[in-house]
Design an enzyme around this catalytic site. Sequence first.
Site, PDB file in Angstrom:
ATOM      1  CB  SER A 143      -0.773  -5.390   9.049  1.00 61.76           C
ATOM      2  OG  SER A 143      -1.797  -6.306   8.715  1.00 61.76           O
ATOM      3  CG  HIS A 153      -2.699  -2.949  12.043  1.00 64.54           C
ATOM      4  ND1 HIS A 153      -3.334  -1.780  12.422  1.00 64.54           N
ATOM      5  CD2 HIS A 153      -3.393  -3.411  10.978  1.00 64.54           C
ATOM      6  CE1 HIS A 153      -4.358  -1.550  11.615  1.00 64.54           C
ATOM      7  NE2 HIS A 153      -4.415  -2.530  10.732  1.00 64.54           N
ATOM      8  CG  ASP A 168      -5.601  -5.739   9.202  1.00 65.11           C
ATOM      9  OD1 ASP A 168      -6.050  -4.601   9.419  1.00 65.11           O
ATOM     10  OD2 ASP A 168      -4.452  -5.948   8.771  1.00 65.11           O
ATOM     11  CG  MET A 220     -10.666  -8.246   7.214  1.00 67.49           C
ATOM     12  SD  MET A 220      -9.839  -8.517   5.650  1.00 67.49           S
ATOM     13  CE  MET A 220      -8.417  -7.417   5.848  1.00 67.49           C
ATOM     14  CG  HIS A 267      -8.238  -1.855  10.856  1.00 70.14           C
ATOM     15  ND1 HIS A 267      -7.540  -1.798   9.663  1.00 70.14           N
ATOM     16  CD2 HIS A 267      -9.403  -1.191  10.635  1.00 70.14           C
ATOM     17  CE1 HIS A 267      -8.256  -1.136   8.767  1.00 70.14           C
ATOM     18  NE2 HIS A 267      -9.384  -0.766   9.329  1.00 70.14           N
ATOM     19  CG  MET A 296     -11.362  -3.337   8.023  1.00 68.49           C
ATOM     20  SD  MET A 296      -9.900  -3.942   7.192  1.00 68.49           S
ATOM     21  CE  MET A 296      -9.073  -4.744   8.557  1.00 68.49           C
ATOM     22  CG  MET A 341      -8.783   2.233   5.515  1.00 66.61           C
ATOM     23  SD  MET A 341      -7.619   1.125   6.322  1.00 66.61           S
ATOM     24  CE  MET A 341      -7.146   0.032   4.978  1.00 66.61           C
ATOM     25  N   GLY A 349      -1.160  -6.547   0.661  1.00 62.08           N
ATOM     26  CA  GLY A 349      -0.407  -6.570  -0.590  1.00 62.08           C
ATOM     27  C   GLY A 349      -0.977  -5.749  -1.723  1.00 62.08           C
ATOM     28  CG  ASP A 369      -3.981  -0.313   7.431  1.00 65.68           C
ATOM     29  OD1 ASP A 369      -3.136  -0.977   6.812  1.00 65.68           O
ATOM     30  OD2 ASP A 369      -4.941  -0.830   8.048  1.00 65.68           O
ATOM     31  N   GLY A 370      -2.123   0.653   4.504  1.00 67.99           N
ATOM     32  CA  GLY A 370      -2.374   0.121   3.170  1.00 67.99           C
ATOM     33  C   GLY A 370      -1.277   0.451   2.178  1.00 67.99           C
ATOM     34  N   GLY A 398       2.007  -4.383   6.304  1.00 68.79           N
ATOM     35  CA  GLY A 398       1.853  -5.840   6.346  1.00 68.79           C
ATOM     36  C   GLY A 398       2.882  -6.497   5.456  1.00 68.79           C
TER      37      GLY A 398
HETATM   38  C1  DX5 Z   1      -6.140  -3.925   4.620  1.00 68.02           C
HETATM   39  C2  DX5 Z   1      -5.677  -4.001   6.039  1.00 68.02           C
HETATM   40  C3  DX5 Z   1      -4.246  -3.643   6.192  1.00 68.02           C
HETATM   41  C4  DX5 Z   1      -3.324  -4.597   5.490  1.00 68.02           C
HETATM   42  C5  DX5 Z   1      -2.082  -3.873   5.125  1.00 68.02           C
HETATM   43  O1  DX5 Z   1      -7.478  -4.206   4.545  1.00 68.02           O
HETATM   44  O2  DX5 Z   1      -6.418  -3.138   6.867  1.00 68.02           O
HETATM   45  O3  DX5 Z   1      -3.868  -3.514   7.562  1.00 68.02           O
HETATM   46  O4  DX5 Z   1      -2.969  -5.704   6.261  1.00 68.02           O
HETATM   47  O5  DX5 Z   1      -1.309  -4.707   4.349  1.00 68.02           O
HETATM   48  P1  DX5 Z   1      -0.283  -4.122   3.309  1.00 68.02           P
HETATM   49  O6  DX5 Z   1       0.698  -3.314   4.091  1.00 68.02           O
HETATM   50  O7  DX5 Z   1       0.322  -5.329   2.663  1.00 68.02           O
HETATM   51  O8  DX5 Z   1      -1.073  -3.264   2.350  1.00 68.02           O
HETATM   52 ZN    ZN Z   2      -5.556  -2.671   8.928  1.00 62.55          ZN
END
Ligand code: DX5
Ligand code: ZN
Length: 240
Positions: free
Chosen positions: A15, A40, A42, A44, A73, A75, A144, A152, A182-183, A204
């Site tokens: 990510s 990936h 993200d 937002m 993805h 969000m 998720m 993080g 993911d997460g 990520g």
């Molecule tokens: C969270 C995202 C993830 C995030 C994962 O809202 O959808 O894709 O980047 O990051 P890590 O692996 O650091 O939790």
């Molecule tokens: Zn994601």
Amino acid sequence: MKPKILEPKKKIAPSILSADFGRLGEEVKAAEDAGADYIHVDIMDGHFVPNITAGPQTVETLRRSTPLPLDVHLMIQNPDRFLVDFINAGADILTVHVEAVVHLHRTLMEIKERGALAGVSLNPATSLCVLEPALEYADLVLVMTVNPGFGGQEFIPSMLPKIEELRRTIDQRGWKLELEVDGGIKVENIGQVAKAGADVFVSGSGIFKTDDYAKTIAEMRRQIQRNTKSSPPRTPRARR
Ligand code: DX5
Ligand code: ZN
């Protein structure tokens, strides 16, 4: 030229949320060279989640930086407004949140009709039963394991039985879709996620906050292999 979706295998999807945005092209290239399967991305909007990231323009830039499939993805609230923009920008897989759409079946069909693979995601507090009726039409389901919004965060261990249950349902029904998680996934816990039945592992900070991406991804693959049954993962339908 549009990239092909890769052959059936367990996949690692770094990510870019935790990458250095000042050197995004280089970071994506480094992830590609290190053995990533998907990139990936993200997205937002500051409404569905308490953070703002990128839009279709960033996806378009990434599209020029890598031949790897872009796993986008969303969000965002009311993602229907932006499906076409993200697909035109180069998204190969477009995932919406079940909590953010009103007519999930219609949204998934629209993504597929526009030529991308259709994914659906659910937050940790959302029950699997709300998306089960739509899974027959999805190419990917994204579980998720943190509350979306930030990189993080800590993996929520109580999500493991949810992944196991979803794996069983997918296999029993014979659905051809990828199970992505993911997460909070890192070298230390990726084996548990593999054991629970994931096909695609988003990470990520677990990759971009390490010194050697190739070494990290290779170790992740070892952990996945060690914790995976021999049956091959299901793969989504090919792009039309
Ligand atoms: C969270 C995202 C993830 C995030 C994962 O809202 O959808 O894709 O980047 O990051 P890590 O692996 O650091 O939790
Ligand atoms: Zn994601």
